[in-house]
Design an enzyme around this catalytic site. Structure first.
Site, PDB file in Angstrom:
ATOM      1  N   ARG A 274     -65.475  10.436  -4.127  1.00 46.13           N
ATOM      2  CA  ARG A 274     -64.778   9.738  -5.202  1.00 46.13           C
ATOM      3  C   ARG A 274     -64.025   8.536  -4.652  1.00 46.13           C
ATOM      4  O   ARG A 274     -63.321   8.637  -3.660  1.00 46.13           O
ATOM      5  CB  ARG A 274     -63.793  10.682  -5.908  1.00 46.13           C
ATOM      6  N   ARG A 289     -55.329  13.933  -2.613  1.00 44.36           N
ATOM      7  CA  ARG A 289     -56.225  12.974  -3.273  1.00 44.36           C
ATOM      8  C   ARG A 289     -56.989  12.226  -2.185  1.00 44.36           C
ATOM      9  O   ARG A 289     -56.453  11.346  -1.520  1.00 44.36           O
ATOM     10  CB  ARG A 289     -55.424  11.995  -4.140  1.00 44.36           C
ATOM     11  N   GLU A 361     -52.989  19.720 -10.538  1.00 41.33           N
ATOM     12  CA  GLU A 361     -54.301  20.252 -10.919  1.00 41.33           C
ATOM     13  C   GLU A 361     -55.068  20.822  -9.720  1.00 41.33           C
ATOM     14  O   GLU A 361     -55.199  20.171  -8.694  1.00 41.33           O
ATOM     15  CB  GLU A 361     -55.139  19.161 -11.573  1.00 41.33           C
ATOM     16  N   SER A 364     -60.471  22.807 -13.227  1.00 43.94           N
ATOM     17  CA  SER A 364     -60.598  22.492 -14.651  1.00 43.94           C
ATOM     18  C   SER A 364     -61.912  23.046 -15.158  1.00 43.94           C
ATOM     19  O   SER A 364     -62.848  23.261 -14.390  1.00 43.94           O
ATOM     20  CB  SER A 364     -60.529  20.982 -14.891  1.00 43.94           C
ATOM     21  N   ARG A 402     -57.403  20.710  -2.149  1.00 40.50           N
ATOM     22  CA  ARG A 402     -56.207  20.963  -2.954  1.00 40.50           C
ATOM     23  C   ARG A 402     -55.705  22.410  -2.852  1.00 40.50           C
ATOM     24  O   ARG A 402     -54.483  22.628  -2.816  1.00 40.50           O
ATOM     25  CB  ARG A 402     -56.458  20.567  -4.407  1.00 40.50           C
TER      26      ARG A 402
END
Length: 437
Positions: A274, A289, A361, A364, A402
């Site tokens: 990403r 991140r 987060e 999800s 994470r």
């Protein structure tokens, strides 16, 4: 894209969805106008195309009579006049048909471009608004209390010899890292833990490509408004996937599935890439991140009427995974403006990060209804035997970065060691991570 039939029959529902997302609702009327123009051109094209075929047959018949008369030595002046007339009519029709065909293509492209501006129609009950307008569904676990000053995950990772940001930046630039020693073992353990649960839950494991065609990336809904967030290999026109959801969505592209025995449920572990465009200055410390990580993803193909039940299933599995990590977390119903184009509803599981004094987060799960499947041509046989558009859903089990943030911070001890939750111990091989000498 959304179902054009829904937009034609209930444009107000689509407008309401656009408002909830904070998007332009006027595009709905533009689509209806474009659809009307496109269908009008197509209708005229089909009508003249049929007329052209009829005239072509007439030309053939007239030319046949003309040639026969010439061979017989008859007067052919009237037949030649008739042949000139039908040939002229055929040429005029051919030119007009070509014009209408080109116009229909242009109008079709305009229609498609407008349709791609509309995100999936949100499900009733999804909160309206942006990132901060979520609704908390549940909080699970107990936030830790410390009788010492807790360290953040990077300080802990360096003490454990588990995270090396300096060499990651030296080799690849910012937002890259090395996991080493206990960090690498922990990352591998997280993925093995997920894979075991996936098997126990009956998901079929897949190894998926990390590079996909433009059609696959677009079909999954990742380059309409987020092209700046993905990596493109321009020489090959191939995209690096930011989640195995993309390759899983394309797995059954252009197929008619047999869903009579229930949904098709898959899992895959893959490296994800990403660009993190627009995140300048956010989460620059540590591995929360980053540009590259590994993730185990779940993906489901089902009949549309089964989608909400399958969404609940994915959330239940995510809760099972996170409960095993023994970290406090909450589940939120994500607001419409923060859903992303393909999702009609999304639940996030956010873990407590003590040094940030907030939830972040971790996983999800999204119900994409028929949005992705319609783009990718994934169908199933309905009760009447006719092909119907399937529904797709996805859910993160864990990434390998994470969760390390949450694990280190929530399970840290006064001596700099970190307790390993019981569910991970068989994969890590110890019950505690110890500082290196």
């Amino acid at each position: 894209m959304i179902d054009i039939k829904l937009l034609r029959e209930n444009p107000d529902a689509v407008k309401a969805s656009q408002r909830a997302r904070g998007e332009d609702e006027s595009v709905v009327d533009k689509i209806l106008d474009a659809d009307k123009a496109r269908r009008s051109s197509l209708g005229e094209f089909e009508q003249l195309r049929a007329q052209q075929k009829s005239v072509s047959k007439e030309v053939g018949a007239v030319m046949g009579r003309l040639n026969k008369a010439k061979k017989a030595g008859e007067d052919v002046s009237e037949l030649e006049a008739e042949a000139d007339r039908v040939r002229g009519e055929a040429a005029t029709l051919a030119a007009r048909v070509k014009e209408l065909d080109a116009a229909a293509d242009i109008e079709g492209d305009a229609f498609t471009a407008l349709m791609r501006q509309v995100g999936n129609v949100v499900i009733d009950g999804v909160p309206a608004g942006g990132e901060e307008n979520f609704v908390t569904i549940e909080e699970r676990g107990t936030k830790p209390t410390f009788d010492f000053e807790p360290l953040d995950h990077l300080a802990l990772g360096e003490t454990l010899g588990a995270i090396d940001m300096e060499r990651g930046a030296k080799v690849s630039g910012s937002r890259f890292y090395y996991l080493r020693g206990q960090g690498a073992v922990l990352a591998q353990a997280l993925m093995a833990y997920c894979q075991q649960i996936a098997r126990e839950e009956g998901l079929t494991p897949l190894m998926v490509p990390n590079l996909v065609l433009r059609r696959t990336m677009a079909g999954a809904g990742f380059i309409d408004s987020h092209a700046d967030e993905v990596y493109l290999l321009e020489a090959d026109d191939l995209f690096l996937t930011g989640t195995s959801e993309v390759a899983l969505a394309g797995y059954h592209a252009d197929e008619i599935l047999d869903l009579n025995n229930g949904p098709l449920r898959y899992s895959a572990t893959s490296t994800c890439y990403r660009r993190e465009a627009g995140s300048y200055g956010k989460d620059t410390r540590g591995i929360f991140r980053v540009h590259q990580f590994t993730k185990t993803e779940m993906f489901i193909y089902c009949k549309p009427e089964d989608a909400e039940a399958e969404h609940d299933r994915l959330l239940r599995i995510e809760k099972r995974v996170l409960d095993g990590l023994e970290v406090p977390y909450r589940i939120i119903d994500v607001a419409a403006g923060d859903l992303g184009g393909p999702a009609a509803r999304k639940f996030d599981c956010e873990a407590w990060v003590p040094t940030q004094d907030t939830y972040r987060e971790l996983t999800s799960t999204s119900n994409c209804t028929t949005y992705q499947a319609r783009r990718l041509g994934v169908r199933y046989r309905g009760a009447d035997g006719k092909p119907e558009v399937a529904a797709t859903l996805n859910g993160t089990m864990l990434t390998d970065t994470r969760p390390i943030v949450a694990l280190l911070e929530n399970h840290q001890q006064a001596d700099g060691s970190v307790r390993v939750p019981a569910a991970l111990q068989p994969f890590v091989g110890t019950d505690v991570l110890k500082p290196i000498a």
